[in-house]
Design an enzyme around this catalytic site. Structure first.
Site, PDB file in Angstrom:
ATOM      1  NE  ARG A  20      10.432  22.146  65.534  1.00 14.35           N
ATOM      2  CZ  ARG A  20      10.475  22.746  66.733  1.00 14.35           C
ATOM      3  NH1 ARG A  20       9.614  23.713  67.034  1.00 14.35           N
ATOM      4  NH2 ARG A  20      11.369  22.399  67.625  1.00 14.35           N
ATOM      5  CG  HIS A  48       8.833  21.060  72.515  1.00 15.70           C
ATOM      6  ND1 HIS A  48       8.894  21.693  71.282  1.00 15.70           N
ATOM      7  CD2 HIS A  48       8.855  22.058  73.436  1.00 15.70           C
ATOM      8  CE1 HIS A  48       8.934  23.017  71.458  1.00 15.70           C
ATOM      9  NE2 HIS A  48       8.900  23.266  72.762  1.00 15.70           N
ATOM     10  CD  GLU A  77      13.957  26.585  72.390  1.00 15.74           C
ATOM     11  OE1 GLU A  77      13.774  26.794  73.612  1.00 15.74           O
ATOM     12  OE2 GLU A  77      13.608  27.392  71.528  1.00 15.74           O
ATOM     13  CG  ASN A 122      13.585  26.803  68.032  1.00 16.97           C
ATOM     14  OD1 ASN A 122      13.451  26.425  66.864  1.00 16.97           O
ATOM     15  ND2 ASN A 122      13.091  26.135  69.061  1.00 16.97           N
ATOM     16  CE1 TYR A 153       9.760  32.401  69.831  1.00 15.01           C
ATOM     17  CE2 TYR A 153      11.544  30.874  70.270  1.00 15.01           C
ATOM     18  CZ  TYR A 153      10.229  31.106  69.929  1.00 15.01           C
ATOM     19  OH  TYR A 153       9.387  30.064  69.689  1.00 15.01           O
ATOM     20  CD  GLU A 175       9.997  26.665  69.043  1.00 14.08           C
ATOM     21  OE1 GLU A 175      10.129  27.607  69.845  1.00 14.08           O
ATOM     22  OE2 GLU A 175       9.919  25.474  69.382  1.00 14.08           O
TER      23      GLU A 175
HETATM   24  C1  PNW Z   1      10.816  28.107  73.262  1.00 10.61           C
HETATM   25  N1  PNW Z   1      13.946  31.127  77.995  1.00 10.61           N
HETATM   26  O1  PNW Z   1      10.807  28.237  74.643  1.00 10.61           O
HETATM   27  C2  PNW Z   1      10.109  26.793  73.065  1.00 10.61           C
HETATM   28  O2  PNW Z   1      10.672  25.933  72.131  1.00 10.61           O
HETATM   29  C3  PNW Z   1       8.633  26.930  72.921  1.00 10.61           C
HETATM   30  O3  PNW Z   1       8.043  25.806  73.464  1.00 10.61           O
HETATM   31  C4  PNW Z   1       8.158  28.222  73.539  1.00 10.61           C
HETATM   32  O4  PNW Z   1       6.775  28.343  73.588  1.00 10.61           O
HETATM   33  C5  PNW Z   1       8.792  29.352  72.770  1.00 10.61           C
HETATM   34  O5  PNW Z   1      10.214  29.227  72.736  1.00 10.61           O
HETATM   35  C6  PNW Z   1       8.445  30.736  73.268  1.00 10.61           C
HETATM   36  O6  PNW Z   1       8.973  30.936  74.547  1.00 10.61           O
HETATM   37  C7  PNW Z   1      11.613  29.027  75.392  1.00 10.61           C
HETATM   38  O7  PNW Z   1      13.434  31.463  79.085  1.00 10.61           O
HETATM   39  C8  PNW Z   1      11.115  29.388  76.636  1.00 10.61           C
HETATM   40  O8  PNW Z   1      15.129  31.381  77.663  1.00 10.61           O
HETATM   41  C9  PNW Z   1      11.885  30.092  77.506  1.00 10.61           C
HETATM   42  C10 PNW Z   1      13.149  30.440  77.117  1.00 10.61           C
HETATM   43  C11 PNW Z   1      13.666  30.084  75.867  1.00 10.61           C
HETATM   44  C12 PNW Z   1      12.882  29.371  75.018  1.00 10.61           C
END
Ligand code: PNW
Length: 485
Positions: free
Chosen positions: A80, A123, A168, A301, A303, A382
């Protein structure tokens, strides 16, 4: 070989890895590329840790064949990646053949190595020329995006099966226009909701047009969370969790999958205006029908889970809990009308960015998408973690060894959570590790490493970490080995 205790995924499940253009490509002013909002924002004093920018990044633009060979050595089914709008239509103007050719070569290289290309059209690298006209608060940007998307589809549509419009949009809208953590760094309250509407409008217009051009697998990637109250017995926290869910998940899920904005959004944003108008003034007749276009896939995505308190808490930290040395530029919380939020730590294990690790939240999120939204087939586009890798010298005295057991267990735990969701009847069809390579982590620059492959930014040498070797086996066997010990 898999043993009886292994956790096996459906045979068609895709194992892949993900990247994004600005985070890896470099070659910022080559072959006709013009600046995006990240080229500008990364030069704003204090906006990015160490004032890092994407001028060179992983130099992927010049090392693409080597990187695809690496993917093949890791047994990846799919890759991706995102397309840089300012390469393909510099300044959002006429198509640029050199920029298009790069992605065309990438797609051919992938196919030649048996790897399925998965395109993300956006992106975060909006042409600066469009931000100068108002960016995502200007409705015209949505039409310009659809125009750009057609250019890309006409060049690659014959060879790329999977198309996602946006990555996102929450980040683009709310970090970009309300909180100011991300480009363009504006802090304009309800402008975030208006930007969100225009991003979804661009998505809808694009789905409609690519569908007409023959695209078969269309979707969008959302960053979603599980919002739990910090203290379920505290009404202020319960209300904070409700508002977090509203302005993080539902503001996108409801229009895209149900064709309407959540009813609570109007009372929540009562009295908030941007340039003298409410966000509802920006929603035109017919927009929601476009935004609600049927999709073949939903990218998720994930995390971390999030547990806000709706009151000042002495141990509260910024919205994701990060305590690491921060960009010095003042920002705001990225949800309009939620300035009472604090995010006290729950005692969960945390990543190097201090994000709370909560794999079971992913199972809950996925079952919710099925039960409440009747979501289309889901791909985890992700998931991954930044940790402080400690490179060591290998037995031969020269090679590098990065024994990232923390990242390996993070991925293992989340794949198990996905497997649980599949067993509960959720249609999850693939997983992309974030990220293939260590890369430019936006406002955190290069210090935070998300890669399963290590990048030495002086030499650009790539070294697969322990997590990559492990993931290559998972991709090869389609199963998670029984936990050790
Ligand atoms: C996502 N936040 O980014 C992105 O899709 C990626 O490009 C990035 O590298 C990855 O997650 C890891 O961070 C985010 O601050 C960055 O809430 C910041 C936030 C959320 C997603």
């Amino acid at each position: 070989m898999t043993s009886p205790n292994d956790t096996t995924f459906p045979s068609t499940f895709l194992f892949g890895a993900a990247t994004a253009a600005y985070q890896i490509e470099g070659a910022a002013d080559e072959d006709g590329r013009t600046p995006s909002i990240w080229d500008t924002f990364s030069r704003v004093p204090g906006a990015v840790l160490d004032a890092d920018n994407g001028d060179v990044a992983c130099d992927h633009y010049h090392r693409m064949p080597e990187d695809v060979a690496l993917m093949r050595s890791l047994n990846l089914d799919a890759y991706r990646f995102s397309i840089a709008w300012p390469r393909v239509r510099p300044d959002a103007g006429a198509p640029n053949q050199k920029g298009i050719d790069f992605y065309s070569r990438l797609v051919d290289e992938l196919l030649g190595n048996g790897i399925t290309p998965w395109v993300t059209l956006y992106h975060w690298d909006l042409p600066q020329a469009l931000e100068d006209l108002g960016g995502w608060t200007n409705r015209d940007t949505a039409h310009r995006f659809a125009e750009y998307a057609n250019t890309v589809y006409d060049a690659l549509g014959d060879r790329v099966p999977y198309w996602t419009t946006f990555n996102e949009p929450w980040c683009s809208a709310f970090l970009g226009y309300t909180g100011g953590q991300h480009a363009p760094g504006r802090q304009e309250g309800v402008a975030g909701v208006i930007a969100a509407h225009h991003l979804m409008l661009a998505h809808g217009l694009t789905v409609d047009q690519l569908r007409e051009r023959g695209a078969k697998q269309l979707g969008i990637t959302l960053n979603l969370t599980v919002a739990d109250p910090y203290d379920a017995a505290e009404p202020a926290d319960v209300d904070a969790a409700r508002r977090l869910d509203l302005l993080w998940n539902r503001v996108f899920l409801d229009p895209i999958l149900k064709g309407r904005y959540p009813e609570e959004l109007a009372p929540h944003t009562e009295g908030m205006t941007f340039e003298g108008k409410t966000w509802q003034d920006y929603v035109h007749e017919g927009d929601l029908a476009l935004i609600n276009a049927p999709l073949e896939m939903l990218g998720v995505n994930y995390y971390h889970g999030d547990a806000p308190a709706g009151r000042p808490m002495p141990s509260g930290t910024d919205f994701l809990g990060s305590r690491i040395e921060h960009p010095s530029r003042p920002t705001r919380l990225p949800w309009p009308g939620c300035d009472d939020f604090t995010f006290p730590r729950r005692g969960l294990p945390e990543t190097g960015l201090d994000w709370e690790i909560q794999p079971e939240g992913l199972t809950r999120l996925l079952t919710r998408l099925k039960d409440e939204y009747d979501a289309p087939p889901i791909y985890i586009t992700e998931n991954g973690a930044a940790f402080d890798d400690v490179p060591q010298t290998g037995a031969d005295g020269s090679s590098l060894v990065i024994d990232d057991q923390d990242r390996l267990s993070f991925i293992d735990g989340h794949l198990r959570a996905i497997h649980d969701a599949i067993e509960q009847g959720v249609d999850v069809r693939g997983y992309f590790a974030w990220s293939l390579l260590d890369n430019y982590e936006w406002a955190y620059g290069y210090r935070q490493r998300f890669g399963i492959v290590h990048v030495d930014y002086d030499t650009q040498v790539r070294t697969p970490k322990a997590s990559a070797e492990w993931y290559a086996e998972v991709a090869r066997t389609g199963a998670l080995p029984a936990p050790r010990g």
